[in-house]
Write an enzyme that holds these catalytic residues in place. Structure first.
Site, mmCIF file in Angstrom:
data_model
loop_
_atom_site.group_PDB
_atom_site.id
_atom_site.type_symbol
_atom_site.label_atom_id
_atom_site.label_comp_id
_atom_site.label_asym_id
_atom_site.label_seq_id
_atom_site.Cartn_x
_atom_site.Cartn_y
_atom_site.Cartn_z
ATOM 1 N N GLY A 32 -4.969 -10.447 -4.072
ATOM 2 C CA GLY A 32 -5.696 -11.352 -4.967
ATOM 3 C C GLY A 32 -6.612 -10.594 -5.911
ATOM 4 O O GLY A 32 -6.486 -9.378 -6.069
ATOM 5 N N GLY A 37 -2.290 -5.879 -14.073
ATOM 6 C CA GLY A 37 -1.457 -4.985 -13.255
ATOM 7 C C GLY A 37 -0.574 -5.794 -12.315
ATOM 8 O O GLY A 37 0.644 -5.584 -12.232
ATOM 9 N N HIS A 38 -1.183 -6.754 -11.625
ATOM 10 C CA HIS A 38 -0.404 -7.620 -10.733
ATOM 11 C C HIS A 38 0.629 -8.413 -11.536
ATOM 12 O O HIS A 38 1.778 -8.559 -11.127
ATOM 13 C CB HIS A 38 -1.321 -8.617 -10.009
ATOM 14 C CG HIS A 38 -2.359 -7.979 -9.119
ATOM 15 N ND1 HIS A 38 -3.704 -8.013 -9.403
ATOM 16 C CD2 HIS A 38 -2.250 -7.305 -7.945
ATOM 17 C CE1 HIS A 38 -4.387 -7.399 -8.457
ATOM 18 N NE2 HIS A 38 -3.527 -6.960 -7.552
ATOM 19 N N GLN A 62 -6.365 -2.986 7.103
ATOM 20 C CA GLN A 62 -6.363 -1.787 6.272
ATOM 21 C C GLN A 62 -7.761 -1.405 5.785
ATOM 22 O O GLN A 62 -7.909 -0.513 4.951
ATOM 23 C CB GLN A 62 -5.375 -1.920 5.105
ATOM 24 C CG GLN A 62 -5.737 -2.961 4.075
ATOM 25 C CD GLN A 62 -4.579 -3.256 3.137
ATOM 26 O OE1 GLN A 62 -3.527 -3.759 3.528
ATOM 27 N NE2 GLN A 62 -4.752 -2.909 1.871
ATOM 28 N N ASP A 150 -0.963 2.592 -6.712
ATOM 29 C CA ASP A 150 -1.174 3.057 -5.332
ATOM 30 C C ASP A 150 0.048 3.901 -4.965
ATOM 31 O O ASP A 150 0.905 3.479 -4.182
ATOM 32 C CB ASP A 150 -1.326 1.857 -4.399
ATOM 33 C CG ASP A 150 -2.506 0.984 -4.807
ATOM 34 O OD1 ASP A 150 -3.615 1.239 -4.343
ATOM 35 O OD2 ASP A 150 -2.316 0.058 -5.626
ATOM 36 N N GLN A 153 0.833 4.750 -1.365
ATOM 37 C CA GLN A 153 1.244 3.525 -0.670
ATOM 38 C C GLN A 153 2.705 3.199 -0.988
ATOM 39 O O GLN A 153 3.488 2.841 -0.102
ATOM 40 C CB GLN A 153 0.333 2.383 -1.109
ATOM 41 C CG GLN A 153 0.793 1.018 -0.665
ATOM 42 C CD GLN A 153 -0.215 -0.053 -1.044
ATOM 43 O OE1 GLN A 153 -1.255 -0.171 -0.421
ATOM 44 N NE2 GLN A 153 0.077 -0.828 -2.070
HETATM 45 P P1 AMP Z 1 -3.719 -4.993 -4.483
HETATM 46 O O1 AMP Z 1 -3.956 -6.428 -4.787
HETATM 47 O O2 AMP Z 1 -4.761 -4.078 -5.035
HETATM 48 O O3 AMP Z 1 -3.389 -4.738 -3.025
HETATM 49 O O4 AMP Z 1 -2.406 -4.583 -5.272
HETATM 50 C C1 AMP Z 1 -1.219 -5.308 -5.132
HETATM 51 C C2 AMP Z 1 -0.129 -4.577 -5.866
HETATM 52 O O5 AMP Z 1 -0.495 -4.444 -7.246
HETATM 53 C C3 AMP Z 1 0.098 -3.144 -5.350
HETATM 54 O O6 AMP Z 1 1.503 -2.873 -5.328
HETATM 55 C C4 AMP Z 1 -0.617 -2.297 -6.370
HETATM 56 O O7 AMP Z 1 -0.103 -0.991 -6.483
HETATM 57 C C5 AMP Z 1 -0.365 -3.099 -7.624
HETATM 58 N N1 AMP Z 1 -1.344 -2.756 -8.673
HETATM 59 C C6 AMP Z 1 -2.695 -2.731 -8.548
HETATM 60 N N2 AMP Z 1 -3.251 -2.324 -9.702
HETATM 61 C C7 AMP Z 1 -2.236 -2.084 -10.559
HETATM 62 C C8 AMP Z 1 -2.174 -1.619 -11.918
HETATM 63 N N3 AMP Z 1 -3.262 -1.303 -12.601
HETATM 64 N N4 AMP Z 1 -0.946 -1.491 -12.490
HETATM 65 C C9 AMP Z 1 0.186 -1.799 -11.783
HETATM 66 N N5 AMP Z 1 0.187 -2.235 -10.512
HETATM 67 C C10 AMP Z 1 -1.010 -2.376 -9.905
#
Ligand code: AMP
Length: 288
Positions: A32, A37-38, A62, A150, A153
């Site tokens: 969330g 990016g998401h 985590q 990530d 990851q």
């Molecule tokens: P998170 O909500 O931070 O756990 O991220 C969920 C997904 O979004 C993960 O696969 C992250 O690598 C990806 N993500 C987070 N930030 C970015 C970004 N700036 N650009 C592309 N993917 C992103």
């Protein structure tokens, strides 16, 4: 209309129809605090799949006891509004309960899960691998999309899929950045205005360090110069700044093939991570 479910029973009822219709199902797991990016991962999922599921779940396993699990940004109604405005997916799953009270099983990741993030956050990848395997088992996606933001990851998930023979295709999404280069992150909201300005140096310094390497500086010289430059903009608390094999994530001592540069540091009390690809350019390309 985007469907919203928060129990595994409702999830399965929705997925069953899609599976019976032979739809290709894509999954984008998130915690969330959604940003561009998401959304870019969701667009990628749409391009590859008939139906797109996103999950919103802040996974407690985590986070260590001293990390920001309690204060992690949770804006479910904003997130749902964003998803619906952009018609970004078909189903949002926000599990109410992921772990039973007597949950007692964890995936232990080694290999690419060693070093880098694991040195500062030893609990992290076991928590990530366990929740992702649970989501894969609950949703049975054909495709799952993870961001290169990530990077380690992403490699841990690819390793999990390979090692446990999981029937899911992993697709990587490029890092989405703000105009000044800062990688988008939910945690950027923790930064004050001044810290936000300081953080904009990270990408610039990564790129400069990559150029230095490509112009024949040694790995240690390039990294040391990068650290000095980070220090000069007020970034002194660096967990790692490292040049690694892009597949094994082993640190490299000599830059003679494509590499990945990864960094984790603090701006104020906010821990940020970023990374870039460092292509190995042949002599003729550098000087042409
Ligand atoms: P998170 O909500 O931070 O756990 O991220 C969920 C997904 O979004 C993960 O696969 C992250 O690598 C990806 N993500 C987070 N930030 C970015 C970004 N700036 N650009 C592309 N993917 C992103």
């Amino acid at each position: 209309m985007i469907k919203f479910v928060n129990s595994v029973q409702d999830l399965h009822a929705c997925l069953l129809r899609w599976q019976q219709n032979g739809h290709r199902i894509g999954l984008v797991p998130t915690m969330g605090g959604l940003h561009e990016g998401h959304l870019s991962l969701l667009s990628l999922a749409k391009a590859h799949c008939d139906k797109v599921v996103t999950t919103i779940y802040v996974n407690p396993t985590q986070f260590s006891a001293t990390e920001d699990f309690g204060s992690y940004p949770r804006n479910l109604s904003d997130d749902l509004q964003t998803l619906s405005n952009k018609n970004a997916c078909d189903l949002v799953y926000c599990p109410q309960q992921m772990y039973l009270d007597n949950h007692a099983t964890q995936i232990v990741s080694s290999g690419v899960a060693l070093r880098l993030e694991a040195d500062s956050r030893p609990h992290f990848f076991n928590g990530v691998a366990t929740i992702i395997l649970k989501l894969f088992n609950q949703i049975k996606p054909d495709v799952a999309i993870f961001g290169e933001k990530d990077y380690q990851q992403l490699m841990v998930i690819k390793q999990l899929v390979r090692d446990l023979d999981l029937q899911v295709e992993i697709i990587a999404g490029h890092i989405q950045r703000e105009k000044d280069g800062l990688a988008m992150s939910t945690r950027n909201s923790y930064l004050s205005d001044n810290e936000r300005k300081t953080a904009s140096n990270i990408y610039r310094i990564l790129q400069k360090t990559a150029r230095n390497l490509q112009e024949n500086q040694s790995v240690s010289e390039a990294i040391n110069a990068g650290i000095l430059e980070l220090n000069s903009v007020g970034i002194n608390n660096i967990d790692y700044f490292s040049i690694n094999d892009p597949n094994t994530l082993e640190p490299i001592a000599k830059f003679n093939s494509d590499a990945r540069m990864l960094i984790a540091l603090y701006v104020g009390t906010t821990r940020l991570i970023d990374n870039i690809a460092v292509p190995f350019l042949s002599e003729s390309r550098i000087h042409s």
